[in-house]
Design an enzyme around this catalytic site. Structure first.
Site, mmCIF file in Angstrom:
data_model
loop_
_atom_site.group_PDB
_atom_site.id
_atom_site.type_symbol
_atom_site.label_atom_id
_atom_site.label_comp_id
_atom_site.label_asym_id
_atom_site.label_seq_id
_atom_site.Cartn_x
_atom_site.Cartn_y
_atom_site.Cartn_z
ATOM 1 N N CYS A 80 10.981 -12.145 2.124
ATOM 2 C CA CYS A 80 10.740 -13.442 3.010
ATOM 3 C C CYS A 80 9.866 -13.324 4.109
ATOM 4 O O CYS A 80 9.801 -11.955 4.410
ATOM 5 C CB CYS A 80 12.185 -13.951 3.508
ATOM 6 S SG CYS A 80 13.195 -14.155 1.987
ATOM 7 N N ARG B 285 4.554 -13.003 1.191
ATOM 8 C CA ARG B 285 5.927 -12.542 1.242
ATOM 9 C C ARG B 285 6.995 -13.210 0.612
ATOM 10 O O ARG B 285 8.049 -12.806 0.441
ATOM 11 C CB ARG B 285 6.642 -12.299 2.650
ATOM 12 C CG ARG B 285 5.300 -11.785 3.765
ATOM 13 C CD ARG B 285 6.083 -11.456 4.918
ATOM 14 N NE ARG B 285 7.200 -10.347 5.027
ATOM 15 C CZ ARG B 285 7.307 -9.191 5.235
ATOM 16 N NH1 ARG B 285 6.173 -8.583 5.589
ATOM 17 N NH2 ARG B 285 8.385 -8.457 5.247
ATOM 18 N N TRP C 240 11.824 -15.625 -0.558
ATOM 19 C CA TRP C 240 11.697 -14.971 -1.827
ATOM 20 C C TRP C 240 13.211 -15.073 -2.280
ATOM 21 O O TRP C 240 13.817 -14.116 -1.516
ATOM 22 C CB TRP C 240 10.903 -13.872 -1.691
ATOM 23 C CG TRP C 240 10.802 -13.059 -3.206
ATOM 24 C CD1 TRP C 240 9.825 -13.216 -3.731
ATOM 25 C CD2 TRP C 240 11.575 -12.161 -3.698
ATOM 26 N NE1 TRP C 240 10.009 -12.651 -5.039
ATOM 27 C CE2 TRP C 240 11.175 -11.934 -5.018
ATOM 28 C CE3 TRP C 240 12.799 -11.412 -3.284
ATOM 29 C CZ2 TRP C 240 11.372 -10.896 -5.914
ATOM 30 C CZ3 TRP C 240 13.273 -10.747 -4.087
ATOM 31 C CH2 TRP C 240 12.681 -10.463 -5.418
ATOM 32 N N ASN D 21 15.279 -12.091 7.005
ATOM 33 C CA ASN D 21 14.719 -11.272 5.689
ATOM 34 C C ASN D 21 15.501 -10.160 5.472
ATOM 35 O O ASN D 21 15.732 -9.430 6.557
ATOM 36 C CB ASN D 21 13.265 -11.159 6.550
ATOM 37 C CG ASN D 21 12.476 -9.869 5.344
ATOM 38 O OD1 ASN D 21 12.733 -9.819 4.307
ATOM 39 N ND2 ASN D 21 11.666 -9.438 5.869
ATOM 40 N N GLY D 22 15.895 -9.959 4.298
ATOM 41 C CA GLY D 22 16.662 -8.744 3.827
ATOM 42 C C GLY D 22 17.939 -9.106 2.988
ATOM 43 O O GLY D 22 17.726 -10.325 2.428
ATOM 44 N N GLU E 137 -2.310 1.882 -13.375
ATOM 45 C CA GLU E 137 -2.539 0.974 -12.348
ATOM 46 C C GLU E 137 -3.594 -0.255 -13.112
ATOM 47 O O GLU E 137 -2.953 -1.342 -12.665
ATOM 48 C CB GLU E 137 -3.420 1.569 -11.355
ATOM 49 C CG GLU E 137 -3.709 0.729 -10.290
ATOM 50 C CD GLU E 137 -2.632 0.003 -9.499
ATOM 51 O OE1 GLU E 137 -1.354 0.192 -9.753
ATOM 52 O OE2 GLU E 137 -2.986 -0.856 -8.620
ATOM 53 N N LYS F 21 -2.039 -4.161 -12.738
ATOM 54 C CA LYS F 21 -2.707 -5.226 -12.156
ATOM 55 C C LYS F 21 -2.833 -6.307 -13.078
ATOM 56 O O LYS F 21 -2.609 -7.452 -12.601
ATOM 57 C CB LYS F 21 -4.275 -4.444 -11.783
ATOM 58 C CG LYS F 21 -4.620 -3.710 -10.671
ATOM 59 C CD LYS F 21 -4.564 -4.453 -9.648
ATOM 60 C CE LYS F 21 -3.103 -4.794 -8.727
ATOM 61 N NZ LYS F 21 -2.304 -3.605 -8.100
ATOM 62 N N GLU G 10 0.524 -8.145 -13.618
ATOM 63 C CA GLU G 10 1.273 -8.887 -12.488
ATOM 64 C C GLU G 10 0.514 -10.180 -11.947
ATOM 65 O O GLU G 10 1.246 -10.964 -11.450
ATOM 66 C CB GLU G 10 1.553 -7.825 -11.238
ATOM 67 C CG GLU G 10 0.057 -7.372 -10.663
ATOM 68 C CD GLU G 10 0.239 -6.302 -9.440
ATOM 69 O OE1 GLU G 10 1.446 -6.443 -8.925
ATOM 70 O OE2 GLU G 10 -0.386 -5.668 -9.255
ATOM 71 N N HIS H 253 2.809 8.458 -31.287
ATOM 72 C CA HIS H 253 4.252 8.689 -31.564
ATOM 73 C C HIS H 253 4.979 7.096 -31.336
ATOM 74 O O HIS H 253 6.261 7.345 -30.554
ATOM 75 C CB HIS H 253 4.847 9.543 -30.359
ATOM 76 C CG HIS H 253 4.045 10.905 -30.693
ATOM 77 N ND1 HIS H 253 4.381 11.817 -31.436
ATOM 78 C CD2 HIS H 253 3.091 11.539 -29.841
ATOM 79 C CE1 HIS H 253 3.635 12.792 -31.592
ATOM 80 N NE2 HIS H 253 2.933 12.672 -30.551
ATOM 81 N N LYS I 259 4.923 -9.243 -1.723
ATOM 82 C CA LYS I 259 4.231 -8.055 -1.426
ATOM 83 C C LYS I 259 5.220 -7.069 -0.763
ATOM 84 O O LYS I 259 4.807 -5.912 -1.209
ATOM 85 C CB LYS I 259 3.154 -8.604 -0.218
ATOM 86 C CG LYS I 259 2.276 -7.310 0.045
ATOM 87 C CD LYS I 259 0.802 -7.785 0.171
ATOM 88 C CE LYS I 259 -0.106 -6.418 0.240
ATOM 89 N NZ LYS I 259 -0.591 -5.927 -1.068
HETATM 90 C C1 G6P Z 1 4.991 -4.251 -4.250
HETATM 91 C C2 G6P Z 1 3.625 -4.791 -4.417
HETATM 92 C C3 G6P Z 1 2.750 -3.575 -4.702
HETATM 93 C C4 G6P Z 1 3.249 -2.429 -4.253
HETATM 94 C C5 G6P Z 1 4.544 -2.137 -4.036
HETATM 95 C C6 G6P Z 1 5.084 -0.884 -3.158
HETATM 96 O O1 G6P Z 1 5.447 -4.427 -5.585
HETATM 97 O O2 G6P Z 1 3.330 -6.141 -4.766
HETATM 98 O O3 G6P Z 1 1.616 -4.000 -4.748
HETATM 99 O O4 G6P Z 1 2.455 -1.231 -4.785
HETATM 100 O O5 G6P Z 1 5.380 -3.280 -3.568
HETATM 101 O O6 G6P Z 1 4.599 -1.431 -1.774
HETATM 102 P P1 G6P Z 1 4.327 -0.384 -0.674
HETATM 103 O O7 G6P Z 1 4.199 -1.370 0.577
HETATM 104 O O8 G6P Z 1 5.404 0.373 -0.435
HETATM 105 O O9 G6P Z 1 3.082 0.378 -1.015
#
Ligand code: G6P
Length: 609
Positions: A2, A27, A75, A101-102, A482, A486, A489, A505, A604
Site C-alpha cells: 500500500c 504500490r 494492495w 501500510n504493512g 528474468e 518479465k 508478470e 528431463h 512494486k
Molecule cells: C517485487 C517487484 C519485483 C522485484 C521484487 C524484489 O516483486 O515487482 O520487480 O524484483 O519485488 O524487490 P526489491 O525492491 O527487493 O528489489
C-alpha cells in the site's frame, strides 16, 4: 504494498493528497481513500477500484474542505478489495482515522482484546484494530496514546493517524515499513516514498523504527519510544522530479527501459577510475575479500535473478564459491554462514520484507553484509554493514527494468574487484572487462535503437501465446529466468525458464505444435549445445525465437525468428539480453492490451511477508 500520504498545511488537503496518491499507485491499486480534518470532525471518502474512482467521488478533491489529511492506495492483505475494507479506518467515536501500510500480525489477538471491551469491527482488515486501539488508549496526549498503541502491535507498519482535535497536524508511526517525512514551507508531508512528494519538496527526514512523528503545518517533531524528542537532520533528495512522470511515454515501464543507458552510466562510471575498480565508500579492504570463504547472495524476484547472474560472473572470475538464495527461504533455513562469509543482499527498494529479514538473519549469524540497493536511506541500506548504491533513479513501474540491469552492473563491478583482490584475474582480462563495462550504456543504446522494431514485430506475432518456455545455458539461463518473469508478470502468459540441458528431463513433454520457445544463446562456448536443444524442440513443433549475439549465424537456419544483439563481452551479455527480453515482454503485453504498469495482484514494493 500500500501507499500512504499525509499533508498538513494551509491549502485544501484533498487535491494534494490525490496528487501524492497518483504517484504511489504503483504500490497498490485495488482501492483508495482519504480523510481530512474538517471543522470539528473528520470527513472520509473511500472506494473500491482505481484511484480514478476516488478522484471522481471527490471532484478531484474539490468537494472536501480541510487542510490536514491522510490518503491511502491499497494492495489488499486482510479482506477483499471493497469500499468497507479500503483505508482510512475510523474509530467508532469518529475522532481518529488511520491509514496503514504493512501487516499487523497479532490482529486476531487484538480483535479479541477489543471485542471483549465492547468494540465492534466493521471491516475485515487488520488496520481497523489500530483505529480502535487509538480510541481505547486515548489519554489526551496523542504521542503517549500512539506509544501505547505501538506497544500492542506486532508486525510491520507505517501509519498515518488523524485526530479531529488537532486540526493543524497529524501523526505518523513507523516500524519495518517505509515512510519519509517531507519538509515544505508552511506545509509538511509524509509518504511511503520520496517520488510522491518531489513536486512539493526535496527536503526529507527519515523515521527510524518505533519513532512517532507529529507533522504540523509549521513543525515536525519526532519522538522515540521513551517519548523523548529525537533531533533529525534533513537531507536533500537528488532525484529528478520528472522521474515520477511518464515524460510522453505510454507507460513508466517503457520510459524506464529507455532510461537504462543513463542509469547504467550513473552506476558504472563513478566506480571505474583510471581503469581500476573503485568501490567508493565500501570499507572492506582487498585483504578482506582475499580471505572470504564464500559468498551468499540473497534477494527476491528479479533481484534474485540478478543474483544468479552474479553467481556465474563472480565464480568464473574470482573463483570463490557463491550461493544464491531466495530471501524468503534463506531467512528460515538456518543458513550456514558466519564471519568468514560475505552475504550480498540485493534489493531495488531496500524495503522488501523477506530481504530485510534475511539481512538481519545474516547479521545475527555474524556474516559481513553488503547490500546492493537503489533507494537511498531505505531500511536495507541503513542496516547493512556496507552499501553499494545503484544509481538508477526512482523506478515506478511494478516490473523492474533499470533497477535490475543496474544490479547486474553492480555485481560485475563488485565481482571484478573481488577477482582482482584474490589475484584470480590477469591484468589483461581485468582491464578488458573494466573497459567493456564502460561501454555497456552505449551497447544498451544500440539494443534500444536497433532491436526495438524487430521485437515489436515478433511481439505482434506471438501475443496470442498461452505458454512460453525460456531456455538457455549458464549466464543465458540466468537471463532466461528474468525474461520469463518479465513476460508472465505483465502479460499473464504462463512462462517458465529452464536450463536448456534440463529440457529432456521432463519439460520437453510440454512442447507441442506452435509452443513458443525463447532460446537465449549468447554464450559462444555453449552455443552448439543450445543449438541441439533448439533442434529438439523444433522437431516437436515448437516455434523458436532465438536471442543471440555475434554467433547469430549459427542459429539462422534453425530458429524461426532471430534477434541479434550487439557484440559484447559474453560475461556481460545478460545485460543486453535483459533489455531485449524486457522489450519483448512489454510489447507482447501492450499487444494484449494489458495494464502494463499495474499488473493484476502485484505491487512494486513487497513490504509484507
Ligand atoms: C517485487 C517487484 C519485483 C522485484 C521484487 C524484489 O516483486 O515487482 O520487480 O524484483 O519485488 O524487490 P526489491 O525492491 O527487493 O528489489
Amino acid at each position: 504494498m500500500c501507499g500512504i500520504v499525509g499533508y498538513a498545511g494551509s491549502d485544501r488537503a484533498a487535491p494534494i493528497l490525490l496528487e501524492g496518491l497518483k504517484k504511489l499507485e504503483y504500490r497498490g491499486y485495488d482501492s483508495s481513500g482519504l480523510a481530512v480534518v474538517s471543522g470539528p470532525e473528520i470527513k472520509m471518502v473511500k472506494t473500491k477500484g482505481r484511484l480514478a474512482n476516488l478522484c471522481r467521488l471527490t471532484d478531484d478533491g474539490k468537494n472536501l474542505d480541510g487542510s490536514v489529511g491522510i490518503g491511502h492506495t491499497r494492495w489488499a492483505t486482510h479482506g477483499e478489495p471493497s469500499d468497507l475494507n479500503s483505508h482510512p479506518h475510523i474509530s467508532p467515536d469518529g475522532r481518529f482515522a488511520v491509514v496503514h501500510n504493512g501487516i499487523i500480525e497479532n490482529y486476531l489477538e487484538l480483535k479479541e482484546f477489543l471485542t471483549a471491551r465492547g468494540f465492534r469491527f466493521l471491516s475485515e482488515t487488520d488496520t481497523e484494530a489500530v483505529a480502535l486501539l487509538t480510541e481505547y488508549y486515548f489519554s489526551g496526549d496523542m504521542i503517549d496514546t500512539l506509544q501505547k498503541v505501538a506497544n500492542k502491535l506486532r508486525g510491520s507498519y507505517a501509519l498515518g493517524v488523524l485526530f479531529s482535535q488537532t486540526p493543524d497536524a497529524f501523526y505518523a508511526v513507523r516500524k519495518d515499513s517505509p515512510l519519509v517525512v517531507g519538509l515544505g514551507k508552511g506545509a509538511n508531508y509524509i509518504a511511503s516514498d520520496m517520488p510522491a512528494l518531489l513536486s512539493r519538496t526535496r527536503s526529507f527526514i527519515l523515521l527510524e523504527d518505533d519513532e512517532i512523528a507529529l507533522v504540523g503545518r509549521n513543525v515536525v517533531r519526532v519522538y522515540d519510544r521513551n517519548k523523548e524528542i529525537v533531533p533529525k537532520e534533513p537531507f536533500e533528495a537528488t532525484w529528478d522530479e520528472s522521474a515520477a512522470e511518464k515524460d510522453g511515454y505510454p507507460h513508466f515501464m517503457l520510459k524506464e527501459i529507455h532510461e537504462q543507458p543513463k542509469a547504467l552510466q550513473n552506476t558504472i562510471k563513478p566506480h571505474i577510475k583510471n581503469g581500476k575498480i573503485d568501490l567508493g565508500a565500501i570499507k572492506p579492504t582487498a585483504d578482506y575479500f582475499k580471505n572470504i570463504a564464500g559468498i551468499d547472495i540473497v534477494a527476491c524476484g528479479s533481484a534474485y535473478h540478478a543474483g544468479v547472474v552474479g553467481k556465474y560472473f563472480i565464480e568464473e572470475l574470482a573463483r570463490v564459491p557463491v550461493g544464491v538464495d531466495l530471501a524468503s527461504e534463506f531467512r528460515y533455513r538456518r543458513p550456514i554462514t558466519g564471519e568468514s562469509r560475505l552475504t550480498v543482499i540485493i534489493s531495488q527498494s531496500g524495503e522488501t520484507a523477506d530481504t530485510l529479514a534475511a539481512l538481519r538473519e545474516a547479521k545475527r549469524a555474524k556474516s559481513k553484509t553488503l547490500a546492493i540497493v537503489n533507494v537511498i536511506g531505505s531500511s536495507i541500506a541503513r542496516e547493512a554493514d556496507e552499501v553499494f548504491y545503484t544509481l538508477a533513479g526512482p523506478e515506478i513501474a511494478v516490473a523492474t527494468t533499470k533497477g535490475y540491469t543496474t544490479q547486474l552492473a553492480a555485481l560485475c563491478l563488485i565481482g571484478l574487484y573481488i577477482a582482482d583482490a584474490r589475484g584470480a584475474v590477469n591484468t589483461e582480462t581485468y582491464a578488458g572487462l573494466a573497459g567493456d563495462l564502460l561501454t555497456l550504456p552505449d551497447k544498451v543504446n544500440c539494443v534500444l535503437k536497433e532491436n526495438v522494431g524487430g521485437l515489436q514485430y515478433l511481439s505482434s506475432v506471438h501475443h496470442g501465446a498461452t505458454h512460453a518456455f525460456f531456455i538457455g545455458r549458464g549466464r543465458d539461463y540466468a537471463a532466461a529466468m528474468e525474461g520469463s518473469l518479465k513476460l508472465k508478470e505483465i502479460s499473464y502468459i504462463h512462462a517458465e525458464a529452464y536450463a536448456a540441458g534440463e529440457l529432456k528431463h521432463g519439460t520437453i513433454s510440454l512442447i507441442e505444435n506452435g509452443s513458443l520457445v525463447v532460446a537465449v544463446c549468447t554464450e559462444p562456448a555453449l552455443a552448439e549445445k543450445t543449438l541441439s536443444n533448439i533442434r529438439e524442440v523444433k522437431s516437436r513443433g515448437a516455434h523458436v525465437l532465438a536471442l543471440t549475439a555475434n554467433i547469430g549465424q549459427k542459429f539462422a537456419a534453425d530458429a524461426d525468428s532471430l534477434v541479434v544483439l550487439p557484440d559484447v563481452n559474453p560475461l556481460l551479455s545478460p545485460v543486453l539480453s535483459a533489455v531485449a527480453l524486457q522489450l519483448l515482454g512489454y510489447y507482447i503485453s501492450a499487444a494484449r492490451g494489458c495494464d502494463i504498469d499495474k499488473p493484476r495482484n502485484l505491487a512494486k514494493s513487497v513490504t509484507v511477508e
